[in-house]
Scaffold this motif. Structure first.
Motif, PDB file in Angstrom:
ATOM      1  N   ALA A   1       1.028  -1.284   0.160  1.00  6.20           N
ATOM      2  CA  ALA A   1      -0.124  -0.069   0.042  1.00  6.20           C
ATOM      3  C   ALA A   1       0.916   1.238  -0.004  1.00  6.20           C
TER       4      ALA A   1
ATOM      5  N   ARG B   1       1.344   4.291  -3.320  1.00  8.61           N
ATOM      6  CA  ARG B   1       0.586   4.988  -2.663  1.00  8.61           C
ATOM      7  C   ARG B   1      -0.681   5.820  -3.538  1.00  8.61           C
TER       8      ARG B   1
ATOM      9  N   ASP C   1      -3.581   0.392  -2.966  1.00  9.71           N
ATOM     10  CA  ASP C   1      -3.410   1.221  -1.846  1.00  9.71           C
ATOM     11  C   ASP C   1      -5.105   1.317  -1.046  1.00  9.71           C
TER      12      ASP C   1
ATOM     13  N   ARG D   1       2.182   0.846   6.813  1.00 11.70           N
ATOM     14  CA  ARG D   1       1.888   1.544   5.707  1.00 11.70           C
ATOM     15  C   ARG D   1       2.464   3.006   6.039  1.00 11.70           C
TER      16      ARG D   1
END
Lengths: 309, 678
Positions: free
Chosen positions: A120, A124, A129, A193
């Motif tokens: 993710a 991005r 994601d 993340r």
């Protein structure tokens, strides 16, 4: 490194002693008379008195505490009021189940959270994601007492892949572990993340890319190792909670672990067992915390070697 | 001439998309030949770093991309290479070192690993051969004790050492071009001199080309063969070093020179460049510098100037250099630098008198936090500041100068010594009495942004001190005073409702100055107030500080490492080394006739802009030792070029005439005052 460890160890011992004292005092302060529960309301006063003496409850609290500590040193946690068995034996009987569940859950959690979080972060803003984070949001918001029965319904009753409850054979750990790790992995993947995103913006990542390294090396060798530092803390807290027994999940699946034992003991006012369970849970937390500190030192040379900046 | 090593052809970079997109690099072309040093000069935000990152195709992702132009390396177009091929260019053909060595190395990997990685990637070197090469490289960049060092982590190295490691990583690929992006901006002058010399030596040995990105005219003068000035995404001037420093032609370039502080400009306000670099999110119809230019005329606002190729390869993007553009009817503004009003009155009595100030931090070890020693951060410092005068405290980072400032303000309580302010002993004040006194002495910090609460309006930030001190009257009166302060520091009164992040660096420092002034202080301690600012903005802040001093009779303790600022602003200067003052005297005396070898080295390490400057830098070996275990005898002796046996035995006493004091055995206590023994 050695002084760092001694410091942590000394701290841990202090905390455990504090926990022991507080648990002991609380148990003796809360209303409710164990003797009454054991003998029932119909018992005669002399019988009660006799049991009281037999259990040592007639002695001053401080003296009881010393006895208790003395027993602890010999791993004697007293006798269960309910089953009349040694509490230590009871715990030892349940501990493997909890350890197994915790271990499998941890492995599944990491296996889900790390790839999800890293992926993710690297992609991005892409649909990947969004997908990963939607899954994570679902995982956080679904309570275990709902997810557990749902999994039982689908995989045990409809598909018949795994046993409904209890601990029989290898397959029985799958559903409780899956239930527990969904929620944990959801939280952890968000942490991975955000930590990864932060690290990927660091100057040394730019340095790594300017060296001409391929992306996988930049992401894993340079990125993930740094991104894991804050993740270790969260992981430690989660593992601590697991060791203490995942009360709800163990109940849903009738998993014979510490969590279930605690619930049973509370329901039957089996104070020595409750006391021992709480103690075990706290010691579990302290141990995991210690492990976290060690893992931190292993992962971060700035802690291991002292000094900073 | 042979084919250039690298040639940029009309390179254009876009960051973001849609209406908010900016073009930090907008049609930049230049070329660099093998073995040459080419400098890209400009202030922050002009697009220098983006140009470099675009050359390596390392623009911030996913927002940044190259939207036009080409980068040719030996004739091969890098903008057309697939990413896999590009990785063979990065680190191998073109290597880059960055401004912040502190954050540019991976904290969890040993430096040996980080160098070896490049060797494995580009030269397939592994195992023993790689380890040996790592040691060779570390040795080449001047790191002592390489065997031990290569197993260390970045946090165990000083800033200068880290930058050497960065250079070793860059060298590991044996690149044809080294891009050095502000390589010494985060380092002290003496370390800066070492690193620059290292780069020059390595360039001679390896014949690599260097693209030097810098805002510092002095560094560029000492390093570059050709110079290009960048402004708002474009090159505005390009010339050989000698031509550029002899006769810069673009008004922007000239202003950069004029805004540099130095001793010759003491009586005048420094030239500043009004306004800001324009936002690069719009189309420009005229010259990008027009709004800030002192020689602008109508034509500049309607016609973008073209790149005028001049003689001797001196090119300028300005209508003044274009013979086809009709000259303006009259020169619009020819400004002469305004003189500072003469200092109102002669210096008054001594305002601040510090005697034998000591501040020791205990070092704790072990489980029980036993005190095993002390860091002698400040070790017997005496200084005095008269009313309305400026004392500069200079020294390298880690020498204890900031700690002196904090100890004077009682923000850190001194271990020993006296601090008399207006004949009141501050070290004995505490609690409410000290708090009430605090209005008399204020602090201005190096980083204005982090010294303001980001969630308070700037008006409230300035007003807060008055509320705490219970001065300024009613709320309405205080508000009026805040507005007055804002205009005094050159901001508009409407801006009080805004938040700190809405201001530029220079404006934030103005707000901090207003905050300090709000309580009518008599002494302001300025800790590196301009070191985070561009030269043209630095000039504005220095002008403001000087102006305020003359108007309000303020005294300044000016803590800095920048000697040209000292020369411009200070009346007296004290040079600090490892917790002690080694030399103190009037500014002109100390800067022109430095006595202490450390002062001499410090002065010689400052890059100067005199063209063709063949000057001798007194090279200091090694770095500032730890104040936890200062060397025996004179603290400076391990690095001193004039070290004598006596220096190893004891710390020298003070010598010199009444006004210019020095602590060095070169000057015997009784006679040095009258001799000029150097």
């Amino acid at each position: 490194m050695l002084s760092y460890l001694t410091q942590r160890l000394a701290g841990a011992v202090l905390v455990v002693f504090g926990v022991i004292s507080i648990v002991f005092l609380l148990i003796h302060l809360i209303p409710g008379d164990p003797v009454e529960i054991m003998l029932g309301e119909a018992a005669s006063a002399t019988d009660r008195e006799a049991l009281r003496v037999a259990l040592g409850l007639d002695q001053p609290v401080m003296l009881q505490f010393t006895h208790y500590l003395h027993g602890l040193l010999q791993l004697d946690l007293g006798t269960s009021l309910q089953s009349r068995r040694s509490v230590t034996d009871l715990l030892l009987e349940r501990l493997p189940a909890t350890l197994l569940l915790a271990g499998v859950t941890l492995a599944v959690t990491l296996a889900m959270a790390l790839p999800l979080g890293v992926f993710a972060a690297v992609r991005r803003g892409s649909p990947w994601d969004d997908g990963a984070m939607t899954f994570s949001m679902l995982g956080v918001s679904i309570p275990n007492f709902w997810l557990g029965p749902l999994l039982i319904l689908v995989f045990s009753l409809w598909l018949g892949w795994f046993p409904v409850s209890g601990r029989e054979g290898v397959g029985s750990v799958v559903l409780p572990a899956l239930t527990l790790s969904t929620g944990l992995a959801a939280v952890l993947s968000r942490m991975v993340r955000s930590s990864m995103l932060e690290v990927l913006g660091e100057d040394y990542i730019r340095t790594a890319r300017a060296k001409g390294l391929p992306p996988h090396r930049v992401i894993f060798h340079h990125g993930l190792r740094n991104a894991l530092l804050p993740v270790i803390t969260l992981l430690g807290l989660q593992l601590g909670a697991l060791l203490g027994g995942a009360v709800i999940t163990e109940t849903v699946f009738s998993w014979p672990g510490i969590g279930l034992l605690t619930i049973e003991a509370i329901q039957s006012r089996d104070y020595p067992v409750v006391q021992a369970c709480v103690l075990l849970i706290s010691v579990g937390y302290v141990l995991v915390n210690l492990l976290t500190d060690i893992a931190y030192a292993w992962a971060d040379p700035r802690i291991r070697l002292g000094g900073g900046g | 001439m042979s084919q250039p090593l690298i040639r940029l052809d009309n390179l254009t970079v876009r960051i973001g998309s849609g209406d908010g997109a900016v073009r930090p690099v907008d049609g930049v072309s230049f070329e660099i030949h093998r073995g040459e040093t080419f400098a890209l000069l400009g202030e922050s935000g002009c697009g220098k770093s983006m140009t470099a990152l675009a050359m390596l195709r390392l623009l911030p992702q996913p927002a940044g991309r190259i939207t036009g132009g080409h980068v040719y390396l030996d004739g091969e177009d890098l903008t057309a290479l697939p990413e896999v091929e590009m990785r063979r260019v990065r680190g191998r053909r073109i290597a880059m070192i960055f401004q912040e060595p502190m954050t540019s190395l991976n904290p969890v990997l040993t430096i040996g690993d980080q160098i070896g990685e490049t060797l494995r990637q580009h030269h397939r070197l592994t195992g023993r051969a790689a380890r040996e090469r790592v040691l060779e490289l570390l040795d080449a960049v001047g790191i002592p004790d390489v065997k031990r060092r290569q197993a260390e982590y970045p946090h165990q190295l000083s800033g200068g050492m880290k930058q050497r490691v960065m250079i070793a990583i860059a060298l590991a690929g044996e690149p044809d071009l080294l891009i050095a992006d502000e390589p010494t901006t985060a380092l002290d002058v003496t370390i800066q001199a070492q690193v620059l010399e290292l780069l020059q030596r390595l360039q001679r040995d390896t014949h690599m080309a260097i693209l030097l990105i810098s805002h510092d005219l002095g560094i560029v003068a000492g390093m570059a063969e050709r110079v290009a000035v960048m402004y708002a995404g474009q090159l505005v001037e390009e010339a050989t070093r000698n031509r550029f420093y002899a006769e810069a032609r673009h008004p922007y370039s000239r202003r950069l020179f004029e805004s540099l502080p130095d001793v010759g400009k003491r009586d005048h306000a420094l030239a500043t460049i009004p306004g800001f670099v324009p936002h690069l999110d719009r189309e420009f119809s005229g010259c990008r510098f027009a709004d800030r230019c002192d020689r602008v005329w109508d034509y500049c606002r309607s016609h973008a100037p073209s790149w005028n190729l001049g003689s001797e390869r001196h090119h300028v993007r300005c209508h003044l250099a274009d013979p086809s553009v009709p000259a303006p009817a009259s020169v619009v503004k020819e400004r002469t630098p305004s003189r500072h009003a003469d200092s109102a009155e002669a210096a008054g009595g001594t305002l601040l008198d510090v005697r034998d100030l000591q501040l020791h931090f205990p070092i704790h070890r072990g489980v029980f936090k036993r005190v095993v020693g002390h860091v002698h951060a400040v070790d017997g410092v005496s200084l005095a500041i008269p009313q309305g005068r400026t004392l500069a405290l200079v020294g390298e980072s880690g020498c204890g100068k900031t700690t002196v400032g904090k100890a004077i303000l009682q923000l850190l309580r001194p271990t020993a010594g006296s601090v008399r302010f207006d004949d009141i002993e501050l070290t004995r004040l505490s609690g409410k009495r000290l708090r009430r006194r605090r209005r008399d002495f204020q602090f201005i910090f190096q980083d204005p942004y982090s010294s303001m609460n980001p969630r308070m309006r700037v008006g409230d930030i300035v007003e807060e001190g008055m509320i705490v001190q219970g001065i300024g009257g009613s709320r309405a009166e205080r508000r009026r005073r805040v507005a007055e302060l804002f205009s005094q520091v050159g901001l508009s009164a409407e801006q009080v409702q805004r938040y700190p992040h809405e201001f530029s660096g220079g404006q934030r420092q103005r707000i901090c100055i207003a905050r300090a002034l709000a309580v009518d202080p008599r002494l302001v301690i300025c800790d590196e107030p301009t070191s985070a600012l561009d030269v043209s903005v630095q000039a504005q802040i220095l002008n403001l500080l000087k102006h305020l001093q003359i108007r309000l009779g303020l005294s300044y303790l000016f803590i800095t490492h920048n000697l040209s600022v000292v020369a411009y602003l200070a009346d007296r200067v004290a040079v600090m080394y490892l917790g002690r003052i080694v030399e103190e005297g009037p500014v002109a005396e100390v800067l022109e006739h430095p006595r202490h070898p450390y002062t001499q080295a410090l002065l010689s390490a400052v890059p100067r802009i005199e063209a063709g400057g063949e000057r001798r830098v007194i090279r200091l070996e090694g770095e500032l030792p730890s104040p936890a275990s200062p060397p025996r005898g004179c603290h400076f002796h391990p690095r001193c070029p004039a070290v004598m046996p006596a220096c190893r035995e004891s710390y020298p006493g003070e010598s010199g005439d009444g006004d210019h004091r020095v602590r060095c055995f070169l000057y015997p206590p009784d006679t040095a005052g009258r001799q000029t023994a150097r």
